[in-house]
Design an enzyme around this catalytic site. Sequence first.
Site, PDB file in Angstrom:
ATOM      1  N   THR A   7      89.118  44.194 -61.884  1.00 21.75           N
ATOM      2  CA  THR A   7      89.077  42.753 -62.078  1.00 21.75           C
ATOM      3  C   THR A   7      90.418  42.148 -61.679  1.00 21.75           C
ATOM      4  O   THR A   7      91.448  42.825 -61.747  1.00 21.75           O
ATOM      5  CB  THR A   7      88.779  42.380 -63.557  1.00 21.75           C
ATOM      6  OG1 THR A   7      88.798  40.963 -63.702  1.00 21.75           O
ATOM      7  CG2 THR A   7      89.771  42.989 -64.525  1.00 21.75           C
ATOM      8  N   ASN A   9      91.263  39.443 -63.259  1.00 23.93           N
ATOM      9  CA  ASN A   9      91.446  38.562 -64.414  1.00 23.93           C
ATOM     10  C   ASN A   9      92.203  39.282 -65.538  1.00 23.93           C
ATOM     11  O   ASN A   9      91.646  40.146 -66.230  1.00 23.93           O
ATOM     12  CB  ASN A   9      90.050  38.120 -64.884  1.00 23.93           C
ATOM     13  CG  ASN A   9      90.113  37.109 -65.993  1.00 23.93           C
ATOM     14  OD1 ASN A   9      91.022  37.142 -66.816  1.00 23.93           O
ATOM     15  ND2 ASN A   9      89.126  36.234 -66.033  1.00 23.93           N
ATOM     16  N   GLY A  11      93.107  38.164 -68.356  1.00 26.91           N
ATOM     17  CA  GLY A  11      92.532  37.858 -69.668  1.00 26.91           C
ATOM     18  C   GLY A  11      91.448  38.854 -70.047  1.00 26.91           C
ATOM     19  O   GLY A  11      91.366  39.311 -71.189  1.00 26.91           O
ATOM     20  N   LYS A  12      90.620  39.235 -69.059  1.00 29.89           N
ATOM     21  CA  LYS A  12      89.557  40.212 -69.315  1.00 29.89           C
ATOM     22  C   LYS A  12      90.158  41.580 -69.639  1.00 29.89           C
ATOM     23  O   LYS A  12      89.665  42.304 -70.503  1.00 29.89           O
ATOM     24  CB  LYS A  12      88.668  40.365 -68.085  1.00 29.89           C
ATOM     25  CG  LYS A  12      87.698  39.233 -67.854  1.00 29.89           C
ATOM     26  CD  LYS A  12      86.804  39.640 -66.706  1.00 29.89           C
ATOM     27  CE  LYS A  12      85.755  38.607 -66.394  1.00 29.89           C
ATOM     28  NZ  LYS A  12      84.801  39.091 -65.401  1.00 29.89           N
ATOM     29  N   GLU A  36      83.228  39.183 -52.969  1.00 35.60           N
ATOM     30  CA  GLU A  36      82.399  38.658 -54.071  1.00 35.60           C
ATOM     31  C   GLU A  36      80.991  38.421 -53.527  1.00 35.60           C
ATOM     32  O   GLU A  36      80.753  37.460 -52.797  1.00 35.60           O
ATOM     33  CB  GLU A  36      83.038  37.367 -54.596  1.00 35.60           C
ATOM     34  CG  GLU A  36      82.312  36.708 -55.755  1.00 35.60           C
ATOM     35  CD  GLU A  36      82.557  37.377 -57.115  1.00 35.60           C
ATOM     36  OE1 GLU A  36      83.661  37.898 -57.345  1.00 35.60           O
ATOM     37  OE2 GLU A  36      81.617  37.363 -57.933  1.00 35.60           O
ATOM     38  N   ASP A  68      80.752  41.452 -64.961  1.00 34.96           N
ATOM     39  CA  ASP A  68      80.503  40.139 -64.386  1.00 34.96           C
ATOM     40  C   ASP A  68      79.924  39.254 -65.467  1.00 34.96           C
ATOM     41  O   ASP A  68      78.984  39.635 -66.154  1.00 34.96           O
ATOM     42  CB  ASP A  68      79.531  40.269 -63.213  1.00 34.96           C
ATOM     43  CG  ASP A  68      80.057  39.456 -62.065  1.00 34.96           C
ATOM     44  OD1 ASP A  68      81.059  39.878 -61.478  1.00 34.96           O
ATOM     45  OD2 ASP A  68      79.510  38.365 -61.808  1.00 34.96           O
ATOM     46  N   GLY A 153      89.327  30.562 -68.358  1.00 33.15           N
ATOM     47  CA  GLY A 153      88.031  30.075 -67.896  1.00 33.15           C
ATOM     48  C   GLY A 153      87.469  28.939 -68.740  1.00 33.15           C
ATOM     49  O   GLY A 153      88.132  27.915 -68.976  1.00 33.15           O
ATOM     50  N   HIS A 198      80.772  37.971 -75.844  1.00 32.79           N
ATOM     51  CA  HIS A 198      79.764  38.605 -74.995  1.00 32.79           C
ATOM     52  C   HIS A 198      80.335  39.873 -74.373  1.00 32.79           C
ATOM     53  O   HIS A 198      79.678  40.889 -74.284  1.00 32.79           O
ATOM     54  CB  HIS A 198      79.335  37.622 -73.892  1.00 32.79           C
ATOM     55  CG  HIS A 198      80.498  36.920 -73.246  1.00 32.79           C
ATOM     56  ND1 HIS A 198      81.337  36.114 -73.964  1.00 32.79           N
ATOM     57  CD2 HIS A 198      80.997  36.957 -71.981  1.00 32.79           C
ATOM     58  CE1 HIS A 198      82.284  35.658 -73.161  1.00 32.79           C
ATOM     59  NE2 HIS A 198      82.107  36.157 -71.957  1.00 32.79           N
ATOM     60  N   ARG A 199      81.625  39.789 -73.950  1.00 32.24           N
ATOM     61  CA  ARG A 199      82.261  40.944 -73.300  1.00 32.24           C
ATOM     62  C   ARG A 199      82.394  42.087 -74.299  1.00 32.24           C
ATOM     63  O   ARG A 199      82.081  43.231 -74.018  1.00 32.24           O
ATOM     64  CB  ARG A 199      83.642  40.524 -72.784  1.00 32.24           C
ATOM     65  CG  ARG A 199      84.405  41.608 -72.052  1.00 32.24           C
ATOM     66  CD  ARG A 199      85.510  41.008 -71.222  1.00 32.24           C
ATOM     67  NE  ARG A 199      84.985  39.992 -70.346  1.00 32.24           N
ATOM     68  CZ  ARG A 199      85.090  38.675 -70.575  1.00 32.24           C
ATOM     69  NH1 ARG A 199      85.745  38.224 -71.608  1.00 32.24           N
ATOM     70  NH2 ARG A 199      84.537  37.831 -69.746  1.00 32.24           N
TER      71      ARG A 199
END
Length: 214
Positions: A7, A9, A11-12, A36, A68, A153, A198-199
């Site tokens: 990723t 990201n 943050g993720k 992508e 995703d 996000g 959710h993650r």
Amino acid sequence: MILWFMTANAGKVAEAKEHFSHHGIEVKQLEFDAIEPQADDLEEVALSKIEQALEHLPNPDDMVLVEDAGLFIEALNGFPGVYSSYVLNTIGNEGVLKLLNHLKSDDPIQDGKLRNAEFKAISVLHHRGQTIVAEGICPGRIAHSQDGEDGFGFDPIFIPADLDGDGNALPIGEIGEVSTHGRTFSAIGLEEKQLYSHRRRALATLLNSIGRLG
Ligand code: IMP
């Protein structure tokens, strides 16, 4: 055990590190110029990214994770969904709020229902030729204005649904044992976000399955 999280990201990665560190798994970021893919389905996108990630894995025996996610707004028939990144980069959170400007009610429960939305994450883990797919959902609603400084996000505009004592999301309007009291993901800390995320839910399902991998 090393798990490469593909990723861009940060943050993720922070969320995954926080989660897997409790299970003795070291998460490292795998970053390269990925293509992508544009598809109607989060799983299709994630599986295509796994194919790309395998070519960049430092050690073929390491695990690789792709995730995703998207924000699905009911009043917009699920938009932005798989177009979430594009929407953030173009109209941003203020643009999303404008799209929903007309949806408001003086009754707070009705108001919440009109602005119903959910985050969905599909996580795919690959280890030595085996692939596991897991889904995580976080129901909630879109705020009327941006709130908070943390996260990334859509966090400043998303208010998660309250949870009961077992961590199950409650219908909009019901007060749960776990609640942000109407604050967004951005207004609560990362640790608190994990209760709803959710993650985190998708990763927890993956973790349960890791033992099944050979
Ligand atoms: P991605 O393709 O999985 O990176 O996610 C699509 C878009 O949704 C990105 O622009 C993310 O910033 C956003 N997104 C994914 N998960 C979250 C989240 O937990 N909070 C806020 N925005 C998110």
